[in-house]
Design an enzyme around this catalytic site. Structure first.
Site, PDB file in Angstrom:
ATOM      1  N   GLU A 168       0.887  -1.166   0.000  1.00 53.31           N
ATOM      2  CA  GLU A 168       0.000   0.000   0.000  1.00 53.31           C
ATOM      3  C   GLU A 168       0.927   1.218   0.000  1.00 53.31           C
ATOM      4  O   GLU A 168       1.234   1.772   1.048  1.00 53.31           O
ATOM      5  CB  GLU A 168      -0.906  -0.044   1.231  1.00 53.31           C
ATOM      6  CG  GLU A 168      -2.091   0.889   1.095  1.00 53.31           C
ATOM      7  CD  GLU A 168      -1.791   2.290   1.595  1.00 53.31           C
ATOM      8  OE1 GLU A 168      -1.102   3.050   0.860  1.00 53.31           O
ATOM      9  OE2 GLU A 168      -2.237   2.611   2.705  1.00 53.31           O
TER      10      GLU A 168
ATOM     11  N   HIS B 267      -9.107   7.859   3.884  1.00 49.46           N
ATOM     12  CA  HIS B 267      -8.232   8.776   4.629  1.00 49.46           C
ATOM     13  C   HIS B 267      -7.379   9.624   3.698  1.00 49.46           C
ATOM     14  O   HIS B 267      -6.702  10.537   4.154  1.00 49.46           O
ATOM     15  CB  HIS B 267      -7.350   8.008   5.623  1.00 49.46           C
ATOM     16  CG  HIS B 267      -6.224   7.255   5.006  1.00 49.46           C
ATOM     17  ND1 HIS B 267      -6.408   6.148   4.208  1.00 49.46           N
ATOM     18  CD2 HIS B 267      -4.892   7.451   5.056  1.00 49.46           C
ATOM     19  CE1 HIS B 267      -5.229   5.711   3.809  1.00 49.46           C
ATOM     20  NE2 HIS B 267      -4.290   6.481   4.312  1.00 49.46           N
TER      21      HIS B 267
HETATM   22  C1  LIG Z   1       1.083   3.420   3.940  1.00 52.48           C
HETATM   23  S1  LIG Z   1       1.895   2.396   5.076  1.00 52.48           S
HETATM   24  C2  LIG Z   1       1.149   0.813   4.783  1.00 52.48           C
HETATM   25  C3  LIG Z   1       1.308  -0.162   5.923  1.00 52.48           C
HETATM   26  C4  LIG Z   1       0.646  -1.504   5.714  1.00 52.48           C
HETATM   27  N1  LIG Z   1       1.154  -2.177   4.541  1.00 52.48           N
HETATM   28  C5  LIG Z   1      -0.839  -1.358   5.584  1.00 52.48           C
HETATM   29  O1  LIG Z   1      -1.356  -1.496   4.474  1.00 52.48           O
HETATM   30  O2  LIG Z   1      -1.498  -1.091   6.581  1.00 52.48           O
HETATM   31  C6  LIG Z   1       3.480   2.228   4.351  1.00 52.48           C
HETATM   32  C7  LIG Z   1       4.494   1.508   5.189  1.00 52.48           C
HETATM   33  O3  LIG Z   1       5.633   1.287   4.404  1.00 52.48           O
HETATM   34  C8  LIG Z   1       6.804   1.555   5.154  1.00 52.48           C
HETATM   35  N2  LIG Z   1       7.825   1.956   4.180  1.00 52.48           N
HETATM   36  C9  LIG Z   1       7.852   3.071   3.430  1.00 52.48           C
HETATM   37  N3  LIG Z   1       8.914   3.083   2.616  1.00 52.48           N
HETATM   38  C10 LIG Z   1       9.582   1.932   2.859  1.00 52.48           C
HETATM   39  C11 LIG Z   1      10.766   1.368   2.341  1.00 52.48           C
HETATM   40  N4  LIG Z   1      11.463   2.000   1.397  1.00 52.48           N
HETATM   41  N5  LIG Z   1      11.159   0.179   2.813  1.00 52.48           N
HETATM   42  C12 LIG Z   1      10.449  -0.455   3.784  1.00 52.48           C
HETATM   43  N6  LIG Z   1       9.344   0.043   4.334  1.00 52.48           N
HETATM   44  C13 LIG Z   1       8.894   1.213   3.868  1.00 52.48           C
HETATM   45  C14 LIG Z   1       6.397   2.644   6.118  1.00 52.48           C
HETATM   46  O4  LIG Z   1       7.220   2.673   7.249  1.00 52.48           O
HETATM   47  C15 LIG Z   1       4.955   2.263   6.418  1.00 52.48           C
HETATM   48  O5  LIG Z   1       4.869   1.451   7.548  1.00 52.48           O
END
Ligand SMILES: C[S@@+](CC[C@H](N)C(=O)[O-])C[C@H]1O[C@@H](n2cnc3c(N)ncnc32)[C@H](O)[C@@H]1O
Length: 528
Positions: free
Chosen positions: A252, A410
């Protein structure tokens, strides 16, 4: 020496008699420090930091005298522009400190090599990854701090339109998951990994860079039927290594206007690093939808915000010199709220981003030509945007939409408001350009131009009657959390108070925004 180094080298700091940046002409030598911390080696001049981040894989250290060394770092491709090798001249206070410094650097390199030559398996790596090269470290720090907190993950989980659509898309397409290796890109709480395991995945690698990885482990362990098929890996998808290739990626990565947060780039990098050539992506593509809108109330609300600076006697001080700047400042904020789709004055158009094909660099700059036919005569106040994404399952295709008039998510919708509205007649062509340029604070600068083409007799000869442009920062939106309203169709003719429109004298209802896009949802906003 070996003992005293141990893991402690990561906190070592050396006082330097002088530091000078060789890439600056003429280099000025000032006292400074060389500090090893979890982010690597930072070299500072006393007065300011030389922005030299040192990658242990490429650093070269030359000893020019017992107390004098040169530290060279290879250039890299950051964005589209090549950067050149950098060098710093450093002089130690004495021979012992110089020797200790060289010894620590050797130890550092040894440790990186022992980790397989890249040292990139944890988020506190000292190496510079593709992510670190293009993203300012302060922005990344805030970003992952935000996502490391459970309350913000809860905010996303409680967006039932979002999470419910993901769940349905996965469960309805079991055949895409059963027996397959899955990578969850940015796993957060681990919810999508759990969905994939529910759908029969053979194994799921849940990659998460923030401290949320620990909570994900806990949540997953608490679901033992699924836990044995999920491995949480803490680190950035740009850096971590996985033991096998994936058949399917789930993620996501969408921010406001789809691209905010620049996480789509990480999704694409994960595709190139982990996905088998025939693999699937959930979601597979996204579309940015755009249409011109009219909203007299919104325009006045924004313009009025700068009125404060019209005061000529504020405790005896004339504030007007800053009015123009404040006015432009307010109009440089894209507005995030849920609006009534009847405010749109032309059928929308869309721009497709195919996650399965796009190159990461193509997301650095997105240029969208605009062309609409006005369906009513009115003032055009700007461009409204929203997005949707497609889960292109083998069994069921499902869209997650953030369109106005659809159940509110959201993400709400986004509107770019022109400080100079343009007038159009019904049937008149509106042309323009939406130009998005990525910046290193994980967001985009937005350049919008809208023009009204000549209308009526002589229109065939072309020609632009009016043009209006604006520049906005997607990172600094105005979260305008009023309820979506039943707007009167022609606001100009029928000014009616909106219920409950913000009273301009009242303090604003401030939601807690994410560093980029994720605002808390008023539960009342759900499913309107
Ligand atoms: C929008 S949230 C989605 C969380 C979960 N997948 C959900 O759908 O509820 C994006 C997540 O990706 C992580 N994230 C963003 N960029 C990333 C990266 N380059 N590598 C690993 N994690 C990352 C963030 O820390 C965050 O927890």
């Amino acid at each position: 020496m070996e003992d005293s180094l141990g893991q402690k080298w990561k906190q070592r700091e050396f006082t330097l008699a002088s530091v000078s940046d060789l890439s600056v002409a003429p280099p000025s030598a000032l006292p400074g420090t060389a500090r090893f911390d979890s982010d690597g080696l930072q070299i500072h001049q006393q007065s300011h930091q030389i922005p030299l981040s040192i990658d242990p894989r490429t650093v070269q250290l030359f000893r020019l005298s017992p107390v004098h060394s040169v530290c060279m770092v290879e250039g890299s491709e950051a964005g589209k522009k090549a950067s050149y090798s950098r060098g710093v001249n450093i002089q130690f206070r004495n021979e012992e400190e110089s020797a200790a410094f060289h010894c620590v650097v050797q130890q550092w390199k040894k440790e990186i090599n022992a980790q397989g030559g890249n040292g990139r398996n944890e988020s506190n790596t000292t190496s510079k990854s593709k992510f670190d090269e293009k993203i300012e470290s302060s922005s990344a720090k805030m970003y992952f701090h935000y996502y490391g907190q459970l309350l913000h993950q809860q905010n996303m989980l409680q967006d039932y339109v979002r999470t419910g659509t993901y769940h349905a898309a996965v469960i309805e397409n079991r055949s895409d998951f059963t027996g397959r290796v899955v990578v969850d890109v940015g796993a957060g709480s681990g919810i999508l990994s759990l969905f994939a395991a529910q759908a029969g995945a053979k194994h799921v690698y849940a990659v998460e860079a923030s401290e949320m990885a620990e909570y994900a482990r806990k949540l997953i362990a608490g679901n033992p039927m699924l836990a044995q098929r999920i491995t949480v890996i803490k680190g950035k998808v740009e850096d971590v290594e996985l033991p096998e290739k994936a058949d399917i990626l789930i993620s996501e990565p969408m921010g406001t206007l789809l691209v905010n947060e620049r996480m789509l780039e990480s999704y694409v990098i994960a595709r190139d690093r982990f996905l088998v050539p025939t693999g699937k992506m959930f979601p597979a593509l996204g579309r940015i939808h755009m249409a011109p809108f009219t909203d007299e109330y919104l325009f006045i609300e924004i313009a009025n915000k700068a009125l404060f600076w019209q005061q000529q006697n504020y405790y005896g001080v004339d504030l007007t010199p800053l009015h123009g700047t404040a006015f432009q400042g307010y109009f440089s904020q894209p507005v995030v709220d849920a609006f009534d789709p009847r405010l749109l004055i032309a059928p929308s158009i869309f721009h497709v981003i195919d996650f399965t094909k796009i190159k990461e660099e193509e997301l650095y700059e997105i240029d969208i030509p605009l062309k609409f036919i006005a369906s009513v005569g009115t003032r055009v106040h700007g461009l409204a945007c929203w997005f949707d994404v497609l889960f292109n399952g083998s069994t069921v295709q499902r869209w997650l939409t953030t369109a106005p008039g659809s159940p509110t998510t959201h993400w709400y919708q986004l509107r770019c408001v022109l400080s100079q509205p343009i007038y159009v007649m019904a049937g008149q062509e509106i042309t323009g350009r939406l130009h998005l340029i990525a910046h290193n604070a994980q967001s985009y600068t937005i350049y919008l131009t809208l023009s009204a083409k000549m209308w009526g007799p002589g229109a065939e000869q072309g020609g632009i009657l009016q043009t209006s442009s604006c520049k906005l920062d997607l990172k600094e939106p105005y979260y305008r959390m009023s309820q979506p309203q039943a707007y009167a169709l022609a606001q100009d003719q029928q000014p009616q108070p909106l219920i409950p429109t913000q009273d301009l004298d009242e303090p604003e209802f401030v939601q807690q925004p994410s560093p980029n896009s994720c605002v808390q949802i008023d539960p009342l906003m759900q499913n309107i």
